[in-house]
Design an enzyme around this catalytic site. Structure first.
Site, mmCIF file in Angstrom:
data_model
loop_
_atom_site.group_PDB
_atom_site.id
_atom_site.type_symbol
_atom_site.label_atom_id
_atom_site.label_comp_id
_atom_site.label_asym_id
_atom_site.label_seq_id
_atom_site.Cartn_x
_atom_site.Cartn_y
_atom_site.Cartn_z
ATOM 1 N N ARG A 98 -54.207 -12.283 5.212
ATOM 2 C CA ARG A 98 -53.534 -12.994 6.271
ATOM 3 C C ARG A 98 -52.983 -14.307 5.709
ATOM 4 O O ARG A 98 -53.612 -14.902 4.856
ATOM 5 C CB ARG A 98 -54.684 -13.077 7.162
ATOM 6 C CG ARG A 98 -55.496 -12.088 7.969
ATOM 7 C CD ARG A 98 -54.556 -11.429 9.172
ATOM 8 N NE ARG A 98 -54.937 -10.208 9.473
ATOM 9 C CZ ARG A 98 -54.552 -9.183 9.480
ATOM 10 N NH1 ARG A 98 -53.643 -8.855 8.649
ATOM 11 N NH2 ARG A 98 -54.950 -8.031 9.989
ATOM 12 N N ASP A 122 -47.670 -11.182 0.386
ATOM 13 C CA ASP A 122 -47.342 -10.146 1.284
ATOM 14 C C ASP A 122 -47.194 -10.831 2.911
ATOM 15 O O ASP A 122 -46.490 -10.145 3.646
ATOM 16 C CB ASP A 122 -48.097 -8.908 1.263
ATOM 17 C CG ASP A 122 -47.588 -7.764 1.948
ATOM 18 O OD1 ASP A 122 -46.095 -7.514 2.097
ATOM 19 O OD2 ASP A 122 -48.078 -7.140 2.795
ATOM 20 N N GLU A 127 -45.493 -17.231 9.488
ATOM 21 C CA GLU A 127 -44.466 -16.042 9.265
ATOM 22 C C GLU A 127 -43.933 -15.447 10.601
ATOM 23 O O GLU A 127 -43.142 -14.681 10.767
ATOM 24 C CB GLU A 127 -44.967 -14.716 8.320
ATOM 25 C CG GLU A 127 -45.955 -14.048 8.894
ATOM 26 C CD GLU A 127 -46.669 -13.138 7.869
ATOM 27 O OE1 GLU A 127 -45.824 -13.047 6.717
ATOM 28 O OE2 GLU A 127 -47.529 -12.268 8.133
ATOM 29 N N HIS A 159 -44.717 -8.162 5.212
ATOM 30 C CA HIS A 159 -45.987 -7.532 5.234
ATOM 31 C C HIS A 159 -45.719 -6.150 5.838
ATOM 32 O O HIS A 159 -45.451 -5.796 7.095
ATOM 33 C CB HIS A 159 -46.837 -8.366 6.219
ATOM 34 C CG HIS A 159 -48.302 -7.812 6.510
ATOM 35 N ND1 HIS A 159 -49.228 -8.134 5.545
ATOM 36 C CD2 HIS A 159 -48.730 -7.237 7.429
ATOM 37 C CE1 HIS A 159 -50.309 -7.530 5.847
ATOM 38 N NE2 HIS A 159 -50.059 -7.041 7.121
#
Length: 185
Positions: A98, A122, A127, A159
């Protein structure tokens, strides 16, 4: 250009040993590195491959740290100025969990000062609304994301670990199974 490192010479810290963290530890064990684990709930399977330690010991002794934690109030900005200072110089930090586990401003400062030797993301704080959307003609509002991209020792991916044939098939099966179970109640 600095020389690479071999995993069998490193101590790798894994924060969070649920399903994904446990699998990561098992895969990592094949490389012969020392593995430290931290989780509030220790997993017996993980103990076969890793040594559970407290958070401060993991931060202090790990050459590389991989985050596999859920986002709670207690884990929000878990990686910050204070915890970064406890880490080894030139530490490798990876977050595929996260984005909000890491205070982005603090991580940028640690990259600039070379406290963090490499960073793999990632996910990144803020985001939402940016990844998985075509922004070729847009101006992005996340300045930190754009700034981090320019460092040669930072790798950022979307992600998308979920986006495999097997993972999608399992998600569909799980969804259908859940609907059937709910209908049968």
């Amino acid at each position: 250009m600095s020389k690479g490192k071999e995993l069998h010479d490193l101590t790798v810290g894994v924060m969070g040993t649920g399903n994904i963290g446990r699998t990561f530890v098992q895969l990592l064990s094949g490389f012969g590195c020392r593995i430290l684990a931290y989780d509030l709930h220790e997993n017996e399977d993980v103990k076969k491959y890793a040594t559970y330690v407290d958070k401060d010991t993991l931060l202090k002794e790990s050459d590389a740290i991989s985050l596999h934690l859920p986002l709670f109030k207690s884990t929000y900005h878990l990686i910050n100025k204070e915890t970064i200072q406890k880490m080894k110089d030139n530490v490798i930090l990876i977050n595929c969990s996260r984005g909000e586990l890491i205070d982005t401003e603090d991580i940028i400062e640690a990259i600039e000062s070379k406290k963090i030797g490499a960073l793999g993301l990632d996910v990144i704080e803020g985001e939402e609304g940016i990844t998985h959307i075509d922004h070729r003609s847009d101006i992005l509002s996340n300045k930190n994301m754009a700034y981090l991209h320019q460092f040669p020792n930072v790798i950022m991916t979307q992600h998308m670990a979920f986006y495999t044939n097997t993972a999608i098939k399992n998600m569909v099966k799980s969804g259908i199974k859940g609907i059937i179970e709910m209908a049968n109640q």
